[in-house]
Design a protein around this motif. Structure first.
Motif, PDB file in Angstrom:
ATOM      1  N   MET A 184       0.387  -0.860  -0.114  1.00 13.28           N
ATOM      2  CA  MET A 184       0.021  -0.046  -0.108  1.00 13.28           C
ATOM      3  C   MET A 184       1.202   1.099   0.188  1.00 13.28           C
ATOM      4  O   MET A 184       0.334   2.005  -0.464  1.00 13.28           O
ATOM      5  N   ASP A 185       2.300   1.407   0.821  1.00 12.77           N
ATOM      6  CA  ASP A 185       2.338   2.652   0.773  1.00 12.77           C
ATOM      7  C   ASP A 185       3.369   2.832  -0.903  1.00 12.77           C
ATOM      8  O   ASP A 185       3.646   3.816  -1.010  1.00 12.77           O
ATOM      9  N   THR A 186       3.740   2.080  -1.750  1.00 15.10           N
ATOM     10  CA  THR A 186       4.347   1.613  -2.848  1.00 15.10           C
ATOM     11  C   THR A 186       2.860   2.133  -3.503  1.00 15.10           C
ATOM     12  O   THR A 186       3.417   2.950  -4.356  1.00 15.10           O
ATOM     13  N   ILE A 187       1.750   1.132  -3.639  1.00 20.72           N
ATOM     14  CA  ILE A 187       0.551   2.442  -4.561  1.00 20.72           C
ATOM     15  C   ILE A 187       0.747   4.124  -4.187  1.00 20.72           C
ATOM     16  O   ILE A 187       0.065   4.334  -5.338  1.00 20.72           O
ATOM     17  N   ARG A 188       0.775   3.954  -2.982  1.00 17.01           N
ATOM     18  CA  ARG A 188       0.933   5.471  -2.622  1.00 17.01           C
ATOM     19  C   ARG A 188       1.364   6.292  -3.338  1.00 17.01           C
ATOM     20  O   ARG A 188       1.344   6.940  -4.027  1.00 17.01           O
ATOM     21  N   CYS A 189       2.821   5.656  -3.712  1.00 13.03           N
ATOM     22  CA  CYS A 189       3.985   7.255  -4.173  1.00 13.03           C
ATOM     23  C   CYS A 189       4.110   6.535  -5.653  1.00 13.03           C
ATOM     24  O   CYS A 189       4.141   7.453  -6.309  1.00 13.03           O
ATOM     25  N   LEU A 190       3.473   5.654  -6.590  1.00 10.29           N
ATOM     26  CA  LEU A 190       3.143   5.472  -7.836  1.00 10.29           C
ATOM     27  C   LEU A 190       1.812   6.356  -7.749  1.00 10.29           C
ATOM     28  O   LEU A 190       1.616   7.336  -9.342  1.00 10.29           O
ATOM     29  N   LYS A 191       0.813   6.441  -7.366  1.00 10.28           N
ATOM     30  CA  LYS A 191      -0.477   7.355  -7.584  1.00 10.28           C
ATOM     31  C   LYS A 191       0.509   8.888  -7.788  1.00 10.28           C
ATOM     32  O   LYS A 191      -0.275   9.815  -7.918  1.00 10.28           O
ATOM     33  N   ARG A 192       1.153   9.078  -6.776  1.00 15.19           N
ATOM     34  CA  ARG A 192       1.570  10.414  -6.446  1.00 15.19           C
ATOM     35  C   ARG A 192       2.081  10.827  -8.007  1.00 15.19           C
ATOM     36  O   ARG A 192       2.477  11.877  -8.189  1.00 15.19           O
ATOM     37  N   TYR A 193       3.245   9.913  -8.462  1.00 12.47           N
ATOM     38  CA  TYR A 193       3.945  10.169  -8.909  1.00 12.47           C
ATOM     39  C   TYR A 193       3.390   9.735 -11.077  1.00 12.47           C
ATOM     40  O   TYR A 193       3.873  10.910 -10.898  1.00 12.47           O
ATOM     41  N   LEU A 194       2.320   9.117 -10.616  1.00 15.56           N
ATOM     42  CA  LEU A 194       0.793   9.450 -11.800  1.00 15.56           C
ATOM     43  C   LEU A 194       0.664  11.270 -11.914  1.00 15.56           C
ATOM     44  O   LEU A 194       0.366  11.808 -12.714  1.00 15.56           O
ATOM     45  N   VAL A 195       0.425  11.558 -10.079  1.00 21.73           N
ATOM     46  CA  VAL A 195      -0.522  12.826 -10.813  1.00 21.73           C
ATOM     47  C   VAL A 195       0.595  13.978 -10.865  1.00 21.73           C
ATOM     48  O   VAL A 195       0.456  15.002 -11.353  1.00 21.73           O
ATOM     49  N   ARG A 196       1.897  13.771 -11.085  1.00 20.65           N
ATOM     50  CA  ARG A 196       3.148  14.564 -11.073  1.00 20.65           C
ATOM     51  C   ARG A 196       3.048  14.711 -13.104  1.00 20.65           C
ATOM     52  O   ARG A 196       3.372  14.845 -13.165  1.00 20.65           O
ATOM     53  N   GLN A 197       2.666  13.302 -13.569  1.00 15.30           N
ATOM     54  CA  GLN A 197       2.557  13.213 -14.878  1.00 15.30           C
ATOM     55  C   GLN A 197       1.668  14.297 -15.603  1.00 15.30           C
ATOM     56  O   GLN A 197       1.502  14.313 -16.429  1.00 15.30           O
ATOM     57  N   LEU A 198       0.338  13.745 -14.580  1.00 11.75           N
ATOM     58  CA  LEU A 198      -0.999  14.715 -15.661  1.00 11.75           C
ATOM     59  C   LEU A 198      -0.936  15.700 -14.523  1.00 11.75           C
ATOM     60  O   LEU A 198      -2.648  16.593 -15.531  1.00 11.75           O
ATOM     61  N   TYR A 199      -0.898  16.458 -14.005  1.00 16.64           N
ATOM     62  CA  TYR A 199      -0.635  18.224 -13.732  1.00 16.64           C
ATOM     63  C   TYR A 199      -0.678  18.668 -14.642  1.00 16.64           C
ATOM     64  O   TYR A 199      -1.468  19.403 -15.116  1.00 16.64           O
ATOM     65  N   PRO A 200       0.352  18.054 -15.586  1.00 16.88           N
ATOM     66  CA  PRO A 200       0.958  19.020 -16.932  1.00 16.88           C
ATOM     67  C   PRO A 200      -0.679  19.265 -18.227  1.00 16.88           C
ATOM     68  O   PRO A 200      -0.891  19.948 -18.291  1.00 16.88           O
ATOM     69  N   VAL A 201      -0.638  18.258 -18.093  1.00 14.64           N
ATOM     70  CA  VAL A 201      -1.788  17.606 -19.042  1.00 14.64           C
ATOM     71  C   VAL A 201      -3.396  18.276 -18.978  1.00 14.64           C
ATOM     72  O   VAL A 201      -3.908  18.887 -19.548  1.00 14.64           O
ATOM     73  N   THR A 202      -2.848  17.492 -17.053  1.00 19.66           N
ATOM     74  CA  THR A 202      -4.749  17.925 -17.327  1.00 19.66           C
ATOM     75  C   THR A 202      -4.936  19.904 -17.005  1.00 19.66           C
ATOM     76  O   THR A 202      -6.114  20.818 -17.955  1.00 19.66           O
ATOM     77  N   CYS A 203      -4.303  20.683 -16.877  1.00 21.85           N
ATOM     78  CA  CYS A 203      -3.781  22.462 -17.141  1.00 21.85           C
ATOM     79  C   CYS A 203      -4.022  22.641 -18.327  1.00 21.85           C
ATOM     80  O   CYS A 203      -4.761  23.673 -18.393  1.00 21.85           O
ATOM     81  N   ARG A 204      -3.174  21.459 -19.758  1.00 14.79           N
ATOM     82  CA  ARG A 204      -3.229  22.467 -20.400  1.00 14.79           C
ATOM     83  C   ARG A 204      -4.956  22.303 -21.067  1.00 14.79           C
ATOM     84  O   ARG A 204      -5.593  22.422 -22.037  1.00 14.79           O
ATOM     85  N   SER A 205      -5.370  20.635 -20.524  1.00 13.19           N
ATOM     86  CA  SER A 205      -6.808  20.572 -21.255  1.00 13.19           C
ATOM     87  C   SER A 205      -8.097  21.781 -20.427  1.00 13.19           C
ATOM     88  O   SER A 205      -8.723  21.674 -21.255  1.00 13.19           O
ATOM     89  N   LEU A 206      -7.212  21.780 -19.550  1.00 18.54           N
ATOM     90  CA  LEU A 206      -8.765  23.368 -18.606  1.00 18.54           C
ATOM     91  C   LEU A 206      -7.548  24.692 -19.240  1.00 18.54           C
ATOM     92  O   LEU A 206      -8.836  25.324 -19.083  1.00 18.54           O
TER      93      LEU A 206
END
Length: 124
Positions: free
Chosen positions: A93-115
Motif C-alpha cells: 500500500m505504501d508503494t501504491i501511494r508513491c506510484l499514485k503521487r508519481y502518476l499525479v506528477r505526470q498528469l498535472y501538466p496535461v490536465t492544466c493544458r486541457s483546462l
C-alpha cells in the motif's frame, strides 16, 4: 502523450474532478490533494511513515488506483520498482501511494493544458 494504462474512463474521471474545481489547481500538490493522492504523516513513536489522504475526490482516487494496478501488472519497470521498495521494507500500500503521487506528477501538466481555455463561472 498519454501514460500507460490511462483509459478513457479514468481520464474522463480525472478531468471531471479537475474541471469541477479549476481554481483549486494552483500546483501539482493541490491537484494531488484534490484527487486524494497526497501523503499525510502517520507517524507514531519510533516509526516514521505516511498514509494516503482520505480527503479528496474518491472517484479520482479510484481512477488513479486503477492506473497504478495496470502498471504493476503489465509494466516491467514498475514491477522492478515495487520489488525494490518491498526489499526496502515498504508495504504494498505504501508503494501504491508513491506510484499514485508519481502518476499525479505526470498528469498535472496535461490536465492544466486541457483546462486552459475554460472560463471560471460561478454556479449561484
Amino acid at each position: 502523450m498519454q501514460p500507460f494504462g490511462l483509459g478513457r474512463d479514468t481520464a474522463a474521471q480525472l478531468l471531471i474532478t479537475a474541471g469541477d474545481k479549476p481554481a483549486r489547481l494552483r500546483s501539482e500538490a493541490a491537484f494531488a490533494a484534490l484527487a486524494g493522492a497526497c501523503p499525510v504523516p502517520a507517524s507514531s513513536g519510533k516509526t516514521n511513515r505516511h498514509r494516503l489522504n482520505r480527503a479528496g475526490d474518491r472517484q479520482a482516487n479510484s481512477a488513479l488506483y486503477h492506473v497504478v494496478i495496470v502498471w504493476i501488472r503489465y509494466d516491467q519497470s514498475t514491477r522492478d520498482y515495487v520489488e525494490r521498495r518491498t526489499e526496502e521494507g515498504k508495504t504494498k500500500m505504501d508503494t501504491i501511494r508513491c506510484l499514485k503521487r508519481y502518476l499525479v506528477r505526470q498528469l498535472y501538466p496535461v490536465t492544466c493544458r486541457s483546462l486552459a481555455g475554460r472560463t471560471l463561472t460561478s454556479n449561484t
